[in-house]
Write a protein that holds these residues in place. Structure first.
Motif, mmCIF file in Angstrom:
data_model
loop_
_atom_site.group_PDB
_atom_site.id
_atom_site.type_symbol
_atom_site.label_atom_id
_atom_site.label_comp_id
_atom_site.label_asym_id
_atom_site.label_seq_id
_atom_site.Cartn_x
_atom_site.Cartn_y
_atom_site.Cartn_z
ATOM 1 N N UNK A 40 -78.944 -107.532 -8.844
ATOM 2 C CA UNK A 40 -79.604 -107.617 -10.146
ATOM 3 C C UNK A 40 -79.586 -106.251 -10.808
ATOM 4 N N UNK A 41 -79.393 -106.240 -12.136
ATOM 5 C CA UNK A 41 -79.514 -105.003 -12.895
ATOM 6 C C UNK A 41 -80.466 -105.207 -14.059
ATOM 7 N N UNK A 42 -80.640 -104.174 -14.870
ATOM 8 C CA UNK A 42 -81.600 -104.243 -15.965
ATOM 9 C C UNK A 42 -81.234 -105.314 -16.990
ATOM 10 N N UNK A 43 -79.946 -105.538 -17.174
ATOM 11 C CA UNK A 43 -79.504 -106.488 -18.198
ATOM 12 C C UNK A 43 -79.852 -107.925 -17.841
ATOM 13 N N UNK A 49 -87.848 -111.892 -3.811
ATOM 14 C CA UNK A 49 -88.127 -110.641 -3.103
ATOM 15 C C UNK A 49 -87.142 -109.595 -3.607
ATOM 16 N N UNK A 50 -87.652 -108.455 -4.046
ATOM 17 C CA UNK A 50 -86.804 -107.395 -4.598
ATOM 18 C C UNK A 50 -86.663 -106.277 -3.574
ATOM 19 N N UNK A 51 -85.404 -105.937 -3.289
ATOM 20 C CA UNK A 51 -85.076 -104.839 -2.388
ATOM 21 C C UNK A 51 -84.543 -103.675 -3.233
ATOM 22 N N UNK A 52 -85.373 -102.631 -3.427
ATOM 23 C CA UNK A 52 -84.932 -101.430 -4.118
ATOM 24 C C UNK A 52 -84.204 -100.539 -3.097
ATOM 25 N N UNK A 78 -81.624 -104.387 -5.971
ATOM 26 C CA UNK A 78 -81.551 -103.528 -7.145
ATOM 27 C C UNK A 78 -81.212 -102.101 -6.707
ATOM 28 N N UNK A 79 -80.059 -101.616 -7.156
ATOM 29 C CA UNK A 79 -79.607 -100.248 -6.891
ATOM 30 C C UNK A 79 -80.396 -99.308 -7.805
ATOM 31 N N UNK A 80 -81.234 -98.452 -7.230
ATOM 32 C CA UNK A 80 -82.106 -97.620 -8.058
ATOM 33 C C UNK A 80 -81.328 -96.579 -8.855
ATOM 34 N N UNK A 81 -80.180 -96.129 -8.353
ATOM 35 C CA UNK A 81 -79.393 -95.142 -9.088
ATOM 36 C C UNK A 81 -78.854 -95.713 -10.393
ATOM 37 N N UNK A 82 -78.599 -96.996 -10.415
ATOM 38 C CA UNK A 82 -78.035 -97.637 -11.605
ATOM 39 C C UNK A 82 -79.087 -98.327 -12.461
ATOM 40 N N UNK A 83 -80.317 -98.368 -11.986
ATOM 41 C CA UNK A 83 -81.377 -99.099 -12.698
ATOM 42 C C UNK A 83 -82.672 -98.300 -12.676
ATOM 43 N N UNK A 84 -82.615 -97.105 -13.258
ATOM 44 C CA UNK A 84 -83.766 -96.213 -13.241
ATOM 45 C C UNK A 84 -84.960 -96.798 -13.987
ATOM 46 N N UNK A 136 -86.770 -99.093 -11.689
ATOM 47 C CA UNK A 136 -87.356 -98.246 -10.653
ATOM 48 C C UNK A 136 -88.679 -97.667 -11.135
ATOM 49 N N UNK A 137 -88.712 -97.197 -12.382
ATOM 50 C CA UNK A 137 -89.913 -96.590 -12.939
ATOM 51 C C UNK A 137 -90.961 -97.635 -13.299
ATOM 52 N N UNK A 138 -90.522 -98.767 -13.862
ATOM 53 C CA UNK A 138 -91.470 -99.799 -14.272
ATOM 54 C C UNK A 138 -92.257 -100.341 -13.095
ATOM 55 N N UNK A 139 -91.641 -100.442 -11.936
ATOM 56 C CA UNK A 139 -92.331 -100.955 -10.761
ATOM 57 C C UNK A 139 -93.148 -99.870 -10.056
#
Length: 318
Positions: free
Chosen positions: A52-55, A71-74, A105-111, A114-117
């Protein structure tokens, strides 16, 4: 009249009965739409592990969470513990066969996500149920612990939201059994709470629990209704001054902790009573301890702030 949907969580609260009821209704509507679409050949069984990404977060996570816990795996490619945890989560997603879906969710590509959570470090695991988020755990936890957390999540999704899962891709899974109609006494309790009839709601929740002592939703509703009843008519400024002036006065600290909790200051409420337990003895200490356990019921046993406060209480007691 006190509000029913108190703020109890920093992300999105799964412990608010009203929010659960509203989310449950939305989830039921979404499942009905999905069923119609599937009957028309428009919907296919979902994959159990998705990137999953931000889009596509809204579609793949928020909308999907009305049918199944997500279930989200950062994670990140450079993260060693992530490489230990992710295969465990992926295998369990297959084993649980549609009881939850794993979103990676790859945190490097979806900052932004990452911040919202409010992620503090990775790996970090969250869940979204009926559009509401819940922090689960951080770090590469042992598989048995992960299983226990997932089992609790699935129980919460079923009991509070009526969400029981989906069919798996390829048609091997089965749709979960239809959910039984809501207990009319429980529905009456919710209605009384919504109407501000706290005494009626308390009695109705107790009636539910007399027949079904393990009903999580009724326990939660009763705890919240009793809390709201206790704070009715309190002068907040006076209560807080009395608590500040009399740190050893257990009842003053209890009243202030109730107001803290209703105001959404969960850690303050817990910390106040842990400190009270620490500085008192005998019946006073026991009263503070018991009341703290009651506040744990309001927030929910699976909330990480409850887990932390239980640890602090244990250190004070033992």
């Amino acid at each position: 009249m006190q509000p029913r949907n108190m703020s109890m969580s920093g992300v999105v609260d799964l412990a608010a009965v009203k929010a659960a009821g509203e989310a449950k209704q939305k989830a039921e509507e979404a499942r009905a739409r999905a069923a119609r679409q599937q009957g028309e050949g428009q919907a296919a069984p979902v994959s159990l592990v998705i990137d999953v990404d931000e889009a596509d977060f809204e579609r793949e996570v928020l909308q999907r969470s009305t049918q199944v816990p997500v279930v989200i795996d950062f994670w990140a490619e450079w993260c060693g513990p992530c490489k230990q945890l992710s295969p465990v989560l992926e295998r369990l997603a297959q084993e649980y066969a549609g009881r939850f879906v794993l979103a990676k969710i790859d945190v490097d590509r979806n900052q932004m996500l990452f911040q919202q959570f409010g992620v503090q470090g990775i790996p970090a695991v969250f869940a979204v149920v009926a559009g509401q988020a819940l922090p689960l755990f951080q770090g590469a936890a042992p598989e048995q612990q992960v299983r226990e957390v997932l089992d609790q999540l699935i129980q919460v999704a079923e009991q509070r939201f009526g969400i029981t899962g989906v069919s798996v891709e390829g048609g091997e899974g089965e749709q979960a059994a239809p959910r039984a109609p809501e207990d009319p006494v429980l529905a009456a309790a919710h209605s009384a709470l919504d109407a501000g009839d706290l005494a009626g709601a308390i009695q109705a929740y107790r009636n539910v629990l007399s027949d079904n002592p393990g009903n999580t939703e009724a326990k939660l509703g009763l705890a919240q209704a009793e809390l709201l009843q206790r704070v009715q008519g309190l002068d907040a400024a006076r209560v807080r001054k009395e608590a500040a002036d009399n740190p050893a006065d257990v009842q003053a600290q209890i009243r202030a902790a109730d107001l803290d909790l209703v105001g959404g200051h969960v850690e303050d409420a817990f910390g106040r009573l842990v400190d009270t337990v620490k500085r008192t003895a005998g019946e006073d200490r026991d009263a503070a301890r018991v009341h703290l356990l009651e506040l744990f019921e309001v927030v929910g046993a699976d909330d990480p702030r409850v887990v932390a406060a239980r640890g602090a209480l244990a250190r004070v007691l033992f």
